[in-house]
Design a protein around this motif. Structure first.
Motif, short mmCIF file in Angstrom:
data_model
loop_
_atom_site.label_atom_id
_atom_site.label_comp_id
_atom_site.label_asym_id
_atom_site.label_seq_id
_atom_site.Cartn_x
_atom_site.Cartn_y
_atom_site.Cartn_z
N HIS A 108 0.86 -1.18 0.00
CA HIS A 108 0.00 0.00 0.00
C HIS A 108 0.90 1.23 0.00
O HIS A 108 1.99 1.21 0.58
CB HIS A 108 -0.89 0.04 1.25
N THR A 132 -7.80 1.46 -5.26
CA THR A 132 -8.03 1.51 -3.82
C THR A 132 -7.41 0.33 -3.10
O THR A 132 -7.19 0.38 -1.89
CB THR A 132 -9.53 1.58 -3.49
N THR A 136 -3.18 3.58 0.55
CA THR A 136 -3.54 3.68 1.96
C THR A 136 -4.86 4.45 2.08
O THR A 136 -5.24 5.19 1.16
CB THR A 136 -2.46 4.43 2.74
N PRO A 137 -5.58 4.33 3.20
CA PRO A 137 -6.76 5.18 3.41
C PRO A 137 -6.37 6.65 3.35
O PRO A 137 -5.43 7.08 4.01
CB PRO A 137 -7.22 4.78 4.81
N ASN A 221 -8.53 8.01 -2.12
CA ASN A 221 -9.13 6.76 -1.63
C ASN A 221 -9.77 7.00 -0.28
O ASN A 221 -9.07 7.21 0.71
CB ASN A 221 -8.04 5.68 -1.52
N ARG A 222 -11.07 6.92 -0.23
CA ARG A 222 -11.77 7.11 1.04
C ARG A 222 -12.44 5.82 1.51
O ARG A 222 -13.34 5.84 2.33
CB ARG A 222 -12.79 8.24 0.89
N ARG A 223 -11.93 4.70 0.99
CA ARG A 223 -12.42 3.39 1.41
C ARG A 223 -11.57 2.85 2.55
O ARG A 223 -10.44 3.26 2.74
CB ARG A 223 -12.39 2.41 0.24
N PRO A 224 -12.09 1.88 3.32
CA PRO A 224 -11.28 1.23 4.37
C PRO A 224 -10.08 0.53 3.75
O PRO A 224 -10.10 0.19 2.55
CB PRO A 224 -12.25 0.22 5.00
N PRO A 225 -9.03 0.30 4.51
CA PRO A 225 -7.84 -0.36 3.95
C PRO A 225 -8.14 -1.75 3.43
O PRO A 225 -8.92 -2.49 4.01
CB PRO A 225 -6.87 -0.40 5.15
#
Length: 228
Positions: A108, A132, A136-137, A221-225
């Motif tokens: 990541h 994503t 990283t987040p 990227n605003r998704r969880p790791p």
């Protein structure tokens, strides 16, 4: 005549790795020395990343320019990766976009940079949609690409394959790579479908004429790791 395709892009770069390295290192590409090289460095620096991936790194100039950032350079052309390794220390790997999308990079990073390296269709779609998974987040995919106006596509502003050209380059180049033209709307749709939130859009221009030379898109990227 073979149809234009992602594979023909790879075939062309396999043949032209040596003259491309010479052109980049000698400053022979005017648009890069005028604006676009500094523009992509600035775009990355604005994110203040600790780690980064240069996807389609070529001979490694951007990895070297981003001193202070732990960069990994990735390219499908072994000869370009070898040139990058010879030019200085760094983490360089031979991987295709399909390999990266399949998780073979196994890392990541705070930023992933694609500097004029997203030329194909299916391979690019797959890579961006997987972004994503290797960010990283809060990390970002930063893409610099040919500006639609600079591409001379005003007369036919539709997605589609275009024939390549080495016009303006030395006679050492051969078999120009085709490329897949995307409208601005298509780029934005691809980012959105990939779960990336567009947080910046810039249009580096020629310092005298004001003509846009490139388009820079920054998707966060605003998704969880994702699990490695």
């Amino acid at each position: 005549m073979k149809p234009l395709s992602d594979q023909k892009i790879i075939d062309s770069w396999m043949k032209n790795s040596a003259p491309w390295t010479d052109a980049v290192r000698s400053g022979a590409i005017a648009s890069r020395t005028l604006a676009t090289n500094q523009a992509i460095v600035d775009a990355v620096r604005r994110r203040a990343p600790a780690t980064g991936i240069d996807i389609g790194c070529g001979e490694g100039w951007l990895v070297r320019a981003l001193d202070g950032v732990a960069m990994t350079g990735v390219d499908v052309v072994p000869a370009l990766i070898e040139q990058a390794r010879r030019a200085g220390e760094g983490d360089y790997r031979v991987l295709s976009y399909q390999d990266i999308a399949a998780g073979k990079l196994a890392m990541h990073a705070d930023v992933a940079v694609c500097n004029f390296s997203l030329l194909g269709k299916e391979s690019v779609d797959g890579l961006v949609r997987a972004a994503t998974s290797f960010l990283t987040p809060g990390g970002a995919l930063i893409v610099q690409t040919i500006h639609p106006l600079a591409a001379g596509a005003a007369a036919d502003y539709r997605d589609g394959w275009r024939a390549g050209s080495w016009a303006g380059f030395s006679d050492a180049f051969s078999d120009p790579a085709p490329w897949y033209f995307r409208t601005l709307a298509s780029w934005l749709s691809l980012f959105r479908e990939s779960g990336l939130t567009l947080v910046d859009l810039r249009e580096p221009a020629h310092p005298e004429s004001g003509v846009p030379l490139s388009l820079i898109l920054v998707g966060e990227n605003r998704r969880p790791p994702a699990a490695l």
